[in-house]
Structure formats: structure tokens, C-alpha cells
Enzyme design. Structure first.
Site: not given
Ligand code: MEV
Length: 424
Positions: A265, A379
Site C-alpha cells: 500500500k 505524519h
Molecule cells: C500509509 O499510507 C502507508 C504505510 O503504512 C506504508 C507502510 O507501512 O509501509 C506507512
């Protein structure tokens, strides 16, 4: 592009400028005033065009368009238009691209752009004889396919070959089509419908479905990067620690299905943002990517991160990338046309390579954060602005409310509402 200086993608301080000044800065490079106008609300996609694009249209939905910075691909700088609602995606891709840039940038390549159309043949009495008959008449089948799209041939593309594969009660014919710079879904679908009667005659079977396959494993793009550990530091972590954390995170994704889906994702955060910005079919790209992730029969992380003999972190990503730079809905709206011009690619193959490099950078950014301070650290500071907006803050109050909820460690709409009430 000709006669104009190419813009570097390294623009320190760009994120600290206000939106108007960022747009001004882009004008120093490849962007033209009309491109920036085309990216204004109401211009990117007008109601009249929307009404022609889908049925029962009643409006348009917009997304923010940010610029991914620092990308250097095969020695060339690219600005990356990214359409995405999630905070941190653009910042994280730009951060990771900067790390890769310090170590020499991304190396990318793409295979031929060949799409696959499928014709299903049911109730085939003798599939082995039918296969021989089909292969003997390959040239005739290709000629029929090309006859419904003569312009594709004139552009150097067209139907290239067929292959025949068994099914439990029949077979499926693959028509391989070079669609040049277009994604070519309509072209392929028209071709497979056109060859269906001939296929039925040659096999004596009944033709079933006639449709392109979204698993475009003959249209792949690859990106690779080699990063010196010295470029991987994070506060409190040494380069080798960050490097090993990224490798470990990839091993985790390789061993655990739930983690692999999240890992991928993160890759698609970057991929989709560029695919959407450039007006391409993101459902097709998503379907193909997840198909590719389980091509061995087991769902796997799409990226690999290993350590080479010199201690460098080596990352790679391969994805089916049947994007177009012309045709379909690409270039239909002023906004997507401007986004395509901004990224400064010459055609679909170069766009595909850019997108895969962005996917690799996005994954690197996420894994680096996860392997060090965790994802929420950076974030939440960015997410706080969305929370402030959701609480009703406007203008300069957005930043003030956002800073206050971050300071209090309460990045929630209810807390933002209370602070907003106090400030107004
Ligand atoms: C968030 O949009 C995407 C992540 O969860 C990807 C990952 O965990 O590698 C930060």
C-alpha cells in the site's frame, strides 16, 4: 522544453514557500503560465467536460496536486505531479528521493509496451488440434486485428503475436498488441471482438469472453537504487542501523501477509498519486500491481531491499505499468495535460519508469520512518493541518490550530475545535 532551461528537481525550501510563490518558482522551469492556470480549481476539469466523460454527471471532485521533488532518474531531473488526499505522501517521497539523489539517483528501464487481449474458447472438441490451427493462421488473425485499428500500425504499433493456453474445457487465445504511447484498452478490446469469429471458425469452439487482461506482464517498468549508508541517517540512528532496519522490514513483509499488503500500500501511495495526476486508469494499475505481487502463487512485497558487498542498501521495484501519455482519458482534461507536461517525460515508457521510481521512493520513505522514529512522528505534524481544517479553521488559523494540537499531543478534531473557539 526546447530553448528553455530544464528545471532542477532539487528546490530547497520549496515547501516553506506559500502556494503562490511555489507556482512562481515553477515558472522558472518548464511550467508555462497556462499550465498553472489549468491546475486551478474549476479549470482542471470543467463541468462541461465532466458531463461528457461519465453518465449522470452532477459535478466534479478535486484532489490536491503536490510536486514531488528531488527525483533524478537515469541522470535527468523530473518534477513529479502527485494527486493525493493523504498528508505526508508528497513530503515522504521527496525526502526519500533526496536520499537516493545523494547516492546517484534512480536507474530505471522498461520492457516493450505490449498489452494482452484474451479470447476465451469454450466447448472446444479437440484443444490440441485447435491450437495447431490457430498458430498456423496467426498472420491472418493479426491482419484482422490490425484491420480495425489501421492507425495503430501506422504509428509503429499493432497486433504482434498470438499465444494459446489451455483451459479446463477449452482454451484461451492471447492477442499481443503494441499500443505505442496509449494504454490502448479500447484498441485491444475492439481487436479481440474483431478476431473472435475467425477464432471460432479455426477452433470449432464457441467463443466466450473477449476482453483485455489487466495483468500486463509484457509491459513492465523497473527502478533500482543503490544508497550509501552515510546518506541514510536519522536523528539517533546510524546509517547502518537505518539500512538494516529497512532490510528487516522487508523480510517481515516477505514472511507475513498482513504486513506485505501494508508494505505494498505504501508503494502504491506514490504510484497512484502520479497515475491519477496524469489522468491514467489507477484501477488497472492497482489490479496489475497486486496480481504481480502474487505471481509466484504467494502474495509478496513488491520491493526488494538488500545490502551489497560494499555495505550499500540496494532497492528495486518492478511493476506492470500500462500507463499512456496519449489517448483514452489521458490528456482529456486541462489539469492532467498540465501535469503530464510538468513531469517532463517524452512518452509512455518514460512516464512508466518515473512512476515506478516514485513507488520505490515512497516505500523507502515509509520503511525509513517505520524503522526509526515510527510513522506518526512526521505524519501527525502534517495531518494536524487536515484536522484543523476539519474543525472549521480557515486562513492563518489553520496553521495556528495545527501547531497547538501538535504541541499538546492531541491531534484530534475535538481538541482542534476547542482551540479554534478560544482563538476566535
Ligand atoms: C500509509 O499510507 C502507508 C504505510 O503504512 C506504508 C507502510 O507501512 O509501509 C506507512
Amino acid at each position: 522544453m526546447q530553448g528553455q532551461m530544464r528545471l532542477t528537481s532539487r528546490l530547497p525550501g520549496f515547501h516553506r514557500l506559500d502556494l503562490a510563490h511555489r507556482r512562481q518558482w515553477l515558472l522558472k522551469g518548464e511550467a508555462k503560465a497556462e499550465d498553472l492556470e489549468a491546475l486551478e480549481p474549476g479549470r482542471a476539469l470543467g463541468l462541461e467536460t465532466a458531463d461528457k466523460m461519465v453518465e449522470n454527471a452532477v459535478g466534479v471532485i478535486s484532489l490536491p496536486l503536490g510536486i514531488g521533488l528531488n527525483f533524478q532518474i537515469n541522470g535527468r531531473d523530473h518534477l513529479v505531479p502527485m494527486a493525493v488526499e493523504e498528508p505526508s505522501v508528497v513530503a515522504s517521497a521527496s525526502h526519500a528521493a533526496r536520499i537516493v539523489r545523494q547516492s546517484g539517483g534512480f536507474q530505471t528501464e522498461a520492457t516493450n509496451r505490449e498489452m494482452i487481449g484474451q479470447v476465451e474458447v469454450r466447448t472446444c472438441v479437440n484443444p490440441a488440434t485447435a491450437k495447431v490451427s490457430l498458430l498456423r493462421h496467426e498472420a491472418e488473425i493479426l491482419a484482422v486485428a490490425d484491420s480495425v485499428h489501421p492507425t495503430m500500425r501506422a504509428r509503429g504499433g499493432g497486433a504482434r503475436a498470438i499465444s494459446v493456453h489451455p483451459l479446463p474445457d477449452g482454451l484461451v487465445v492471447h492477442l499481443i498488441v503494441d499500443t505505442c504511447d496509449a494504454m490502448g484498452a479500447n484498441t485491444v478490446n475492439t481487436m479481440v471482438e474483431a478476431i473472435a469469429p475467425l477464432i471460432s471458425d479455426l477452433t470449432g469452439g464457441r467463443v466466450g469472453l473477449r476482453i483485455l487482461s489487466n495483468y500486463t506482464d509484457s509491459c513492465l517498468a523497473r527502478a533500482r537504487c543503490v544508497i550509501a549508508p552515510a546518506h541514510l541517517t536519522a536523528p539517533g540512528f546510524s546509517g547502518p542501523e537505518v539500512r538494516d532496519g529497512i532490510v528487516q522490514a522487508t523480510l517481515f513483509a516477505g514472511a507475513d501477509f498482513h504486513r506485505a499488503v501494508t508494505h505494498n500500500k505504501g508503494v502504491m501511495n506514490g504510484v497512484d498519486a502520479v497515475v491519477i495526476a496524469t489522468g491514467n486508469d489507477w484501477r488497472a494499475i492497482e489490479a496489475a500491481a497486486h496480481g504481480h505481487a502474487c505471481r509466484t502463487g504467494r502474495y509478496r512485497p513488491l520491493t526488494t531491499w538488500d545490502v551489497d558487498l560494499d555495505g550499500n542498501l540496494v532497492g528495486s521495484l518492478e511493476l506492470p505499468m500500462p500507463v499512456g501519455s496519449v489517448g483514452g482519458s489521458v490528456g482529456l482534461t486541462p489539469g492532467t495535460r498540465a501535469a503530464l507536461r510538468l513531469c517532463g517525460v517524452e512518452g509512455a515508457q518514460e512516464l512508466a519508469q518515473l512512476i515506478v521510481a516514485v513507488g520505490l521512493a515512497q516505500n523507502l520513505g515509509a520503511l525509513k520512518a517505520l524503522a526509526t522514529h515510527g510513522i506518526q512522528h512526521g505524519h501527525m505534524a502534517l495531518h494536524a493541518r487536515s484536522v484543523a481544517l476539519a474543525a472549521g479553521a480557515q486562513g492563518e488559523l489553520v496553521e495556528r490550530v495545527a501547531q497547538e494540537i501538535v504541541r499538546l499531543g492531541e491531534v484530534r478534531v475535538s481538541a482542534a475545535r476547542e482551540i479554534l473557539a478560544r482563538l476566535t
